[in-house]
Design a protein around this motif. Structure first.
Motif, PDB file in Angstrom:
ATOM      1  N   SER A 150       0.810  -1.219   0.000  1.00 18.16           N
ATOM      2  CA  SER A 150       0.000   0.000   0.000  1.00 18.16           C
ATOM      3  C   SER A 150       0.842   1.267   0.000  1.00 18.16           C
ATOM      4  N   ARG A 151       2.074   1.169   0.478  1.00 15.78           N
ATOM      5  CA  ARG A 151       2.897   2.382   0.560  1.00 15.78           C
ATOM      6  C   ARG A 151       4.373   1.996   0.564  1.00 15.78           C
ATOM      7  N   VAL A 152       5.183   2.834  -0.073  1.00 19.92           N
ATOM      8  CA  VAL A 152       6.634   2.671  -0.059  1.00 19.92           C
ATOM      9  C   VAL A 152       7.258   3.992   0.358  1.00 19.92           C
ATOM     10  N   ARG A 153       8.076   3.939   1.391  1.00 17.40           N
ATOM     11  CA  ARG A 153       8.826   5.125   1.805  1.00 17.40           C
ATOM     12  C   ARG A 153      10.303   4.776   1.750  1.00 17.40           C
ATOM     13  N   THR A 154      11.079   5.627   1.114  1.00 16.59           N
ATOM     14  CA  THR A 154      12.498   5.354   0.907  1.00 16.59           C
ATOM     15  C   THR A 154      13.345   6.502   1.417  1.00 16.59           C
ATOM     16  N   ALA A 155      14.580   6.203   1.710  1.00 17.32           N
ATOM     17  CA  ALA A 155      15.565   7.216   2.100  1.00 17.32           C
ATOM     18  C   ALA A 155      16.946   6.682   1.755  1.00 17.32           C
ATOM     19  N   PRO A 156      17.858   7.551   1.339  1.00 19.31           N
ATOM     20  CA  PRO A 156      19.204   7.087   0.967  1.00 19.31           C
ATOM     21  C   PRO A 156      20.082   6.914   2.200  1.00 19.31           C
ATOM     22  N   LEU A 157      20.795   5.813   2.242  1.00 18.21           N
ATOM     23  CA  LEU A 157      21.782   5.607   3.291  1.00 18.21           C
ATOM     24  C   LEU A 157      23.150   6.100   2.849  1.00 18.21           C
ATOM     25  N   TRP A 158      23.288   6.353   1.559  1.00 19.10           N
ATOM     26  CA  TRP A 158      24.591   6.702   0.991  1.00 19.10           C
ATOM     27  C   TRP A 158      24.878   8.192   1.021  1.00 19.10           C
ATOM     28  N   THR A 159      23.905   9.012   1.345  1.00 11.49           N
ATOM     29  CA  THR A 159      24.133  10.448   1.404  1.00 11.49           C
ATOM     30  C   THR A 159      23.163  11.080   2.392  1.00 11.49           C
ATOM     31  N   ALA A 160      23.533  12.211   2.914  1.00 11.67           N
ATOM     32  CA  ALA A 160      22.663  12.971   3.807  1.00 11.67           C
ATOM     33  C   ALA A 160      23.037  14.440   3.713  1.00 11.67           C
ATOM     34  N   GLU A 161      22.062  15.258   3.427  1.00 13.77           N
ATOM     35  CA  GLU A 161      22.306  16.690   3.345  1.00 13.77           C
ATOM     36  C   GLU A 161      22.361  17.282   4.755  1.00 13.77           C
ATOM     37  N   GLU A 162      23.033  18.399   4.877  1.00 14.39           N
ATOM     38  CA  GLU A 162      23.025  19.114   6.151  1.00 14.39           C
ATOM     39  C   GLU A 162      21.594  19.492   6.498  1.00 14.39           C
ATOM     40  N   ASP A 163      21.181  19.192   7.722  1.00 18.27           N
ATOM     41  CA  ASP A 163      19.781  19.429   8.092  1.00 18.27           C
ATOM     42  C   ASP A 163      19.498  20.878   8.447  1.00 18.27           C
ATOM     43  N   GLY A 164      20.551  21.666   8.659  1.00 17.93           N
ATOM     44  CA  GLY A 164      20.347  23.071   8.981  1.00 17.93           C
ATOM     45  C   GLY A 164      19.780  23.307  10.364  1.00 17.93           C
ATOM     46  N   VAL A 165      19.715  22.270  11.196  1.00 17.07           N
ATOM     47  CA  VAL A 165      19.155  22.407  12.537  1.00 17.07           C
ATOM     48  C   VAL A 165      20.217  23.006  13.464  1.00 17.07           C
ATOM     49  N   VAL A 166      19.850  24.037  14.162  1.00 18.25           N
ATOM     50  CA  VAL A 166      20.751  24.672  15.119  1.00 18.25           C
ATOM     51  C   VAL A 166      20.264  24.324  16.520  1.00 18.25           C
ATOM     52  N   TYR A 167      21.076  23.600  17.259  1.00 17.40           N
ATOM     53  CA  TYR A 167      20.703  23.197  18.608  1.00 17.40           C
ATOM     54  C   TYR A 167      20.900  24.351  19.582  1.00 17.40           C
ATOM     55  N   GLY A 168      19.974  24.456  20.509  1.00 14.45           N
ATOM     56  CA  GLY A 168      20.159  25.369  21.624  1.00 14.45           C
ATOM     57  C   GLY A 168      21.074  24.758  22.673  1.00 14.45           C
ATOM     58  N   ARG A 169      21.295  25.491  23.741  1.00 11.88           N
ATOM     59  CA  ARG A 169      22.229  25.020  24.757  1.00 11.88           C
ATOM     60  C   ARG A 169      21.763  23.713  25.384  1.00 11.88           C
ATOM     61  N   HIS A 170      20.477  23.610  25.663  1.00 12.99           N
ATOM     62  CA  HIS A 170      19.956  22.396  26.286  1.00 12.99           C
ATOM     63  C   HIS A 170      20.099  21.196  25.339  1.00 12.99           C
ATOM     64  N   ALA A 171      19.793  21.391  24.065  1.00 13.09           N
ATOM     65  CA  ALA A 171      19.911  20.303  23.090  1.00 13.09           C
ATOM     66  C   ALA A 171      21.363  19.891  22.904  1.00 13.09           C
ATOM     67  N   ARG A 172      22.270  20.858  22.885  1.00 15.21           N
ATOM     68  CA  ARG A 172      23.693  20.518  22.752  1.00 15.21           C
ATOM     69  C   ARG A 172      24.173  19.689  23.940  1.00 15.21           C
TER      70      ARG A 172
END
Length: 574
Positions: free
Chosen positions: A58-80
């Motif tokens: 009924s559904r196919v979801r895929t993702a590459p294991l061979w590459t990953a783009e920078e997510d651009g997420v900036v962690y705050g102090r608590h997350a770091r």
């Protein structure tokens, strides 16, 4: 029921090694619904596309294991701080244990520490929107360095240099990429009745997280143990510190997957022993042999030998682990023995198979040169004919249009490997009713049973003696071939494989707790969305009570928060 099938580099991609098994399983279980969650291994694999999918997907979801783009997420102090704690704990578990202690023999406390660190990173990725940038950060390398320099760390870890630490951090980032996916939502893996990981390692990571976040039961199938594959892939050129740390990580990951899986299905006793050695509870283990389509081999198996009784056949992928060098030396001895018995030897050897990559191509050339040296008066070439005793061919050629035709052309099928998992060419030969001579590696003895001759690996003389014994005795060959065919039809067919997994699916889901109420199009509860115990009145049938017992609002009303996806991904919905 709804199955979340988890794959890495296999189904539904055309070039996946395990794609054929998964496709047969899905097509054989048409009464169930499948959602495919696939990790691809290369851009080329994605470009080649998918195989034709049956309607129950009924559904196919895929993702590459061979590459990953920078997510651009900036962690705050608590997350770091949370990342430093979790990643630091994970790094410290890789440096734990005394001298000579395997990473899979650690104490329950260390196993819990690794699991808590892994799930802590997954929770952070889910809340913050990604983990890719953090895993590539200087903080990750610093955490690894502190763990390696800490008192009690193994000497190989103490000696890790900066390039070693960078290599380990890069590898961990690649392996942990599935933690950053947006698959772990109520309408994703949280909506399936069961996760079925088609292999261990990275493919099982989404199943671990679905179990952690939603309590979805996990079934793990391993026809080739991923930890064993990692050990074999770590070559001598890998620095000792890198080899040690990565072996520890993969060992702990395997132990965590085995610990959290509700059922584990090894493909043979050889894989089962590896799993038990790596921490799998034997009460969870059930051997399910790979299923093969017996149809293409039926005509050969039901007909007498269609070639000269003095032909030996080897079928498979040409690579160094197949030890064709020993086979050629054994064949030279066979020729001399038969020359003494027959005056003019008529024995032939057909090597049928394509090289596996550049290494395989170089090995094939080496074997062709060796064959020419062993038989200088009878040149052995890619398409040897006439008096040439050795031929190198590929399936699809004029003399071997199919695998079944290749096996049919020989009186005896030979396997000379020094490393082997589940020996598919042997099963093919057995389905064709051919007697076999093989080396005692992997699951060979388990597959052959008493229907073939088995000799030690890297022993050309023993291999030659076994082949000569069968070449001399056609009645024995016929008896062994008939017994081999009967054994293969009983144990190694698609039908037995599908029936086994159907029963395991029902068993796991029937024992799973009630997690939610799922309605079909008519408004009635779906039978496996609401397991059997939900029909018995009691407080466990109240979703709110069940949520409170789980200690969180995992199934509270309201739309899920969708994290920004740091990995390029695609989704297809039928």
């Amino acid at each position: 029921m709804r199955i979340g099938l988890l794959t890495e580099g296999g189904y539904p991609y055309l070039s996946g090694d395990a794609g054929l098994w998964c496709d047969r399983l899905v097509r054989g279980l048409a009464q169930h619904e499948f959602d495919i969650y696939a990790l691809s291994r290369s851009e080329q694999q994605e470009d080649e596309g998918w195989i034709a999918l049956p309607p129950q997907v009924s559904r196919v979801r895929t993702a590459p294991l061979w590459t990953a783009e920078e997510d651009g997420v900036v962690y705050g102090r608590h997350a770091r701080r949370r990342f430093a704690e979790c990643y630091g704990d994970l790094a410290r578990t890789l440096c734990a244990g005394g001298p000579g202690e395997s990473s899979t023999e650690s104490s329950p406390a260390e196993a819990d520490r690794f699991g808590n660190a892994l799930y802590g990173l997954a929770e952070l990725a889910r809340e913050e929107g990604g983990l890719v940038g953090a895993l590539r950060s200087e903080a990750a390398v610093s955490a690894l360095e502190r763990a390696c320099r800490a008192p009690g760390a193994p000497r190989t870890a103490h000696e890790a240099r900066v390039p070693d630490l960078l290599a380990v951090a890069a590898h961990l980032e690649r392996v942990l990429r599935p933690l950053s996916l947006d698959w772990y939502e109520h309408d994703g893996l949280g909506s399936v009745d069961l996760c079925h990981a088609a292999s261990g390692g990275v493919a099982a990571l989404p199943g671990l997280l679905a179990r952690h976040f939603f309590g979805v039961p996990l079934l793990l199938t391993e026809y080739g143990v991923q930890l064993r594959s990692h050990y074999l892939a770590a070559g001598a050129e890998t620095p000792p510190a890198v080899r040690s740390l990565l072996a520890a990580f993969h060992g702990r990951l395997a132990a965590e997957i085995y610990r959290r899986s509700d059922r584990i299905t090894p493909g043979n006793a050889h894989a089962r022993r590896w799993q038990e050695r790596c921490g799998a509870d034997r009460t969870k283990l059930r051997t399910v042999y790979p299923g093969m389509d017996a149809g293409p081999f039926a005509e050969v198996g039901e007909s007498p030998e269609r070639t000269a009784p003095d032909t030996l056949v080897w079928v498979g992928r040409v690579e160094p682990t197949k030890d064709l060098v020993s086979l050629l030396h054994a064949f030279a001895e066979i020729r001399e023995t038969r020359r003494a018995e027959q005056g003019s030897p008529r024995t032939r050897l057909r090597i049928v198979g394509a090289p596996a990559g550049a290494e395989g191509a170089a090995y094939l050339t080496h074997c062709q040169v060796l064959a020419a040296q062993l038989f200088p008066d009878e040149a052995a070439g890619p398409h040897a004919v006439g008096d040439n005793p050795v031929s190198f061919e590929e399936v699809g050629g004029p003399d071997a249009p199919t695998v079944a035709d290749a096996h049919a052309s020989g009186a005896v099928t030979v396997l000379s490997s020094v490393v082997e998992g589940f020996p598919i060419p042997l099963v093919e030969a057995m389905l064709c009713g051919r007697a076999t001579v093989s080396t005692d590696v992997g699951a060979v003895v388990e597959v052959v049973g008493g229907t073939g001759l088995v000799v030690p690996p890297r022993n050309p003389h023993a291999l030659a003696e076994a082949c000569v014994a069968l070449l001399r005795d056609p009645e024995r060959r016929e008896r062994l071939g008939a017994a081999a065919r009967a054994r293969a039809l009983e144990l190694f067919t698609v039908e037995q494989n599908v029936a086994a997994f159907h029963g395991i699916y029902l068993e796991i889901v029937s024992r799973s707790p009630v997690r939610r109420v799922v309605l079909d199009e008519t408004g009635d509860p779906r039978p496996f969305g609401v397991p059997a115990e939900a029909r018995v009145p009691g407080r466990w049938t109240d979703p709110a009570t069940h949520l409170a017992a789980r200690g969180g609002p995992g199934w509270a009303a309201g739309p899920p928060v969708r994290a920004t996806l740091p990995l390029p991904a695609t989704e297809a919905v039928r």
